[in-house]
Design a protein around this motif. Sequence first.
Motif, mmCIF file in Angstrom:
data_model
loop_
_atom_site.group_PDB
_atom_site.id
_atom_site.type_symbol
_atom_site.label_atom_id
_atom_site.label_comp_id
_atom_site.label_asym_id
_atom_site.label_seq_id
_atom_site.Cartn_x
_atom_site.Cartn_y
_atom_site.Cartn_z
ATOM 1 N N ALA A 114 104.744 27.819 9.182
ATOM 2 C CA ALA A 114 104.705 26.989 10.172
ATOM 3 C C ALA A 114 105.653 27.176 11.343
ATOM 4 N N ILE A 115 106.662 27.592 10.793
ATOM 5 C CA ILE A 115 107.761 27.981 11.791
ATOM 6 C C ILE A 115 107.382 29.421 12.397
ATOM 7 N N VAL A 116 106.952 30.066 11.485
ATOM 8 C CA VAL A 116 106.532 31.690 11.803
ATOM 9 C C VAL A 116 105.792 31.595 12.985
ATOM 10 N N ILE A 117 104.631 30.875 12.707
ATOM 11 C CA ILE A 117 103.606 30.663 13.644
ATOM 12 C C ILE A 117 103.878 30.192 15.047
ATOM 13 N N MET A 118 104.684 28.993 14.829
ATOM 14 C CA MET A 118 105.251 28.780 16.104
ATOM 15 C C MET A 118 105.894 29.756 17.033
ATOM 16 N N ALA A 119 106.823 30.240 16.164
ATOM 17 C CA ALA A 119 107.811 31.434 16.779
ATOM 18 C C ALA A 119 106.881 32.438 17.151
ATOM 19 N N ILE A 120 105.848 33.135 16.722
ATOM 20 C CA ILE A 120 105.230 34.018 17.131
ATOM 21 C C ILE A 120 104.518 33.790 18.612
ATOM 22 N N ILE A 121 103.682 32.682 18.529
ATOM 23 C CA ILE A 121 103.257 31.987 19.621
ATOM 24 C C ILE A 121 104.002 32.016 20.814
ATOM 25 N N LEU A 122 105.148 31.323 20.623
ATOM 26 C CA LEU A 122 106.034 31.111 21.690
ATOM 27 C C LEU A 122 106.740 32.696 22.277
ATOM 28 N N ALA A 149 94.044 22.939 24.251
ATOM 29 C CA ALA A 149 94.819 23.580 25.220
ATOM 30 C C ALA A 149 95.875 24.645 24.974
ATOM 31 N N GLY A 150 96.318 24.585 23.923
ATOM 32 C CA GLY A 150 97.293 25.729 23.269
ATOM 33 C C GLY A 150 96.515 27.169 23.420
ATOM 34 N N SER A 151 95.293 27.251 23.033
ATOM 35 C CA SER A 151 94.612 28.498 23.163
ATOM 36 C C SER A 151 94.478 28.807 24.569
ATOM 37 N N TRP A 152 93.954 27.672 25.375
ATOM 38 C CA TRP A 152 93.499 28.087 26.720
ATOM 39 C C TRP A 152 95.077 28.632 27.652
ATOM 40 N N ILE A 153 96.037 27.948 27.350
ATOM 41 C CA ILE A 153 97.035 28.284 27.855
ATOM 42 C C ILE A 153 97.595 29.917 27.208
ATOM 43 N N SER A 154 97.442 30.208 26.003
ATOM 44 C CA SER A 154 97.768 31.504 25.506
ATOM 45 C C SER A 154 96.909 32.583 26.292
ATOM 46 N N TRP A 155 95.666 32.207 26.501
ATOM 47 C CA TRP A 155 94.593 33.103 27.408
ATOM 48 C C TRP A 155 95.177 33.452 28.494
ATOM 49 N N ARG A 156 95.693 32.421 29.515
ATOM 50 C CA ARG A 156 95.960 32.555 30.726
ATOM 51 C C ARG A 156 97.172 33.512 30.794
ATOM 52 N N VAL A 157 98.046 33.276 30.057
ATOM 53 C CA VAL A 157 99.277 34.087 29.892
ATOM 54 C C VAL A 157 99.294 35.294 29.322
ATOM 55 N N ALA A 158 98.426 35.355 28.205
ATOM 56 C CA ALA A 158 98.802 36.705 27.236
ATOM 57 C C ALA A 158 97.286 37.409 27.071
ATOM 58 N N GLY A 159 96.365 36.699 27.469
ATOM 59 C CA GLY A 159 95.030 37.181 26.885
ATOM 60 C C GLY A 159 94.311 36.807 26.032
ATOM 61 N N TRP A 160 93.108 37.363 25.579
ATOM 62 C CA TRP A 160 92.362 36.948 24.534
ATOM 63 C C TRP A 160 92.580 36.930 23.128
ATOM 64 N N ARG A 161 93.389 38.076 22.932
ATOM 65 C CA ARG A 161 93.973 38.370 21.468
ATOM 66 C C ARG A 161 94.819 36.848 21.031
ATOM 67 N N LEU A 162 95.836 36.892 21.796
ATOM 68 C CA LEU A 162 96.790 35.726 21.513
ATOM 69 C C LEU A 162 96.160 34.183 21.603
ATOM 70 N N ALA A 163 95.115 34.200 22.410
ATOM 71 C CA ALA A 163 94.283 32.928 22.443
ATOM 72 C C ALA A 163 93.593 32.647 21.105
#
Lengths: 354, 651
Positions: free
Chosen positions: B627-635, B427-441
């Motif tokens: 973990a915090i950094v990863i969350m921050a980058i994705i959001l 779900a996380g990757s799919w949403i990133s894909w939609r909003v920001a493209g495949w790199r972020l996904a």
Amino acid sequence: MMDSTAPSNRTTTVPALRALLALLLAFTVLASACGDSDDGETSSDGESTDEGADDGDDAAAEPAGDKPTINFVVNPWTASALNVEVARQIIQSELGYPTDAISLDENEAMFTGLSDGTIDAVLEIWPSGITESEQAFFDDGTVVNMGDLGAVGQIGWFVPSYVIEDNPDLASWEGYTSPEAAALFATAETGDNGRFLGTDPSYSTYDEQIIENLDLPFEVQYSGSEPATVAELDARVSAGEPILMYWWTPTAAVSEYDLVKVDLPAYTDECGTSAAAGDGGVDCDYPADPIIKAASPALADKAPDVYAFLENFTMTSEDQLSMLPAVEIDGEDPEDVAAKWVADNAGVWSAWLE
Amino acid sequence: MASPAIDSRSAALTSDIGRILDRVKTMPLAAWFGILAAGVVLLQLLFAGSESFPARWAAAFADPFDRFARWALENRRSGEPHPVFTYLFDPLADAVGWGLASVESTLLWFPWFVLPIAAFAYVARTRRWADATVAAAALIYPGLVGLWDVTVETLALMAIAVFISVIIGIPLGVAAAFRPRFDTTIRPVMDAMQTVPAPVYFVPMLMFFGIGAVPATLATVIYALPPLVRLTTVGIRQVPTASVDASDMFGASPMQTLRKVQLPMAMPTILTGVTQTIMMALGIVVLATLLGAGGLGQEVMDTLAQRRMGRGVATGLAIVSIALVLDRLGRAAAVTDRSVLPSRRTVWWGVAAVAALTVAGRAAGVNTFPEVWDTKVFDPIDDGVDWIQENFRWLTRSINDGLVSWMYVPVKDLLIDTVAWPALVFAGSWISWRVAGWRLALFTAAAVSFIGLIGMWELSLDTLTQVIAAVVVSLLVAIPLGVWAGRSRRVEAALSPVLDALQTIPSLVYIIPAVTLFTVGVVPGIIASVLYAMVPGVRITALGIKQVPTESIEASQTFGATPTQTLLGVRLPLAATTIMAAVNQVIMMVLAMVIISGLVGGGGLGFETISAVKNSEVGHGFAVGLAIVIMAIILDRSTQAIARRLQPPTA
């Protein structure tokens, strides 16, 4: 957010800024020069008990004179600050050493500091909290055990007395096995389980293991800091609501909030072994803690008279309890409270200097 | 050494894949949601029973760090230190320590009245009398309430941190302005540095420098550096080429041009950068107590432990006054208009007068501050808090229990106990894909799995739940307020000081009273995050609304639209990009507050960070930080991408 003002088209310099910098630099040099001479005077006089703490801070900033600064650790609880203040004031006034107090948690970094001499002494170490790797410092002599402080601490599970008055079963751990007991202490976050309020993560605790091994329908919620714990305790007691928490004696809060210690299964040696090994098998009460002092081995050479003084230094639970409420309840400064104790107990501490 | 042919072929391939993958972004929303739902359900059925991520690497990840930390501990100062410490870290620590001690003793050495007078004079030379008075008053305040000594400790930390930032930041910024390639190299690093919540830096600092004011200073530098580097680059680039060419023509060397033309002309922008750096540094001064920095932060913690809220406020105001002094001095330094400034002669007379005052004061022995008041003047606040507690606790407790039972617990249970981990990763990757493209996904898929593998799965989901709750509440407050402020100058003027105060007063000051009102747990942390994070939310939203062209509004009014229709149909859509930028800022601010929540029972990653720092658990600390950094980058990246997509195509 980058509001960049358009640069003016004239070439500009900032003369006042440069002048100010030059002035500051000049005064820094002057200040360090004069600071030294000031300090020499105070340490040769060697008095002024009331302002002891302030003198210590000055001295720490610019160590000077022939006597080195003695560095104490203050851990994040009041009794620790009071022991250190009493010791500092006597050392400054009677032995003439500048002193400093450094706020640190009770953890391995503190032992490392003692072993390499960046810290000279810690006056309140709770034996129940010493881990295996910390014990190694005592075993190989890189940190010296300076003997008992005199005060005997006791960590445990505490509830306000009205909880036990309403439910006499809750005086002992067996009373906490029922779902009704859990419901009494439950919060929106813990749901069906009762809440056990944990505290600052640097304190040594075994509550999760005790709950697990005694099969109690409770869960630990860490407040994360002592201010938060006290705020919660105060709120619950003033509303007459039940609360079950990690706490310890001697503290002012026990009498202020009329806290009662819950009986857990008596402490056994196997249980203590389990705690030291960290195998998760703790199922008994916290042991009584005859609090000890510790020092850096280097202190014996650095300041032999201070070393001897600290070996004799004693603070009983009664001594601590005579000072704690003034700080914890009335909000006075530990320096002032300790100064009063020093003034009133000259007969007691003069013996430590022999 | 790849041949150009292969290079271009692989580039074509990458772009093909990119194009195919990016088609997801243009998929109809219904289909996209359908696949999302189907995928989650399928994975949920396939992986029923595996809610929690198998933390295979937890130990393997933490061990090397712990071993390295142990090595560092053993090789630091004791016995025969490793050369890295003897020649690099220890001299650095000693230099910083010496700097801190000298600034502290110098400030304490001045007779108390000299510094306010000097600050007044320095600001007054720009003829901004109000600013000058504020600066002087802010320097007098800490002494008045008997906090001067502690304030000086914090001022010294700030001063040294800003000094080091300037020494490092300006050259970096200059280099980036001249070497585009260097710029593109450091830009992502700077981006990352600004995304990472400050306490994450505490753990490595602990490893190399132990505990105390020195590591706290260095952590502050890392956190506060990026705006200075950026604004220096911007400033240098803004210098008109004509000026540079003129200087070249007169035969100046590049170095001379830089020193005599470019740097002076970029100075106002660079000073803006310094001000930003100062504000960032102040933001983490209180948290620096976790590293044993002492100063005002420690004072705040101590007074709160004694439940003296009034004294806590008094101490918080001392931090605010440092901000005021530094801000007003910075603004005065940025004034370079010769027609306003006094002559060089007057300046030297002023300096001489201050020096004379100093000497006179020292000679007269008027050194320490006369303690006119005490923090006791703030004691009525304690009674106020008690009164609120007695009379409104029924209300605050219901809010607390409502938030927990209806928002926090259900979402947390859903994420942690109900949904299987592969479904969540999908779900996380799919949403990133939609909003920001495949790199972020791809990044999301890999990084989120990594969080699970290093054993941070449940803690991260707990924190994510709290972040979602705080962001939702912040936006519910901030966007309406921002829209209102954007439409009414008076509302904006009334809100402005409140917003300033919320951003400078350390949240610990109000978070402990929040504990007595609500209860230990997630809610006080959420409240504090909301109060802190809504500030940029309100400001940026108001800005967006104000930027809507008046023609568009008039047009809609001529067509007979009601004010509500204009707001919903014209203003909000046209301000959408800016409002999304506000959302992004709110999320980042909430993430920065995660650690504060840990101090009042919020649990999750915030509590683990505190625990790791306090117990010197380096490996664990790194895992939590990552973990915090990863969350921050994705959001951060996904909200930025949404903001870009909302941008009108003309822009």
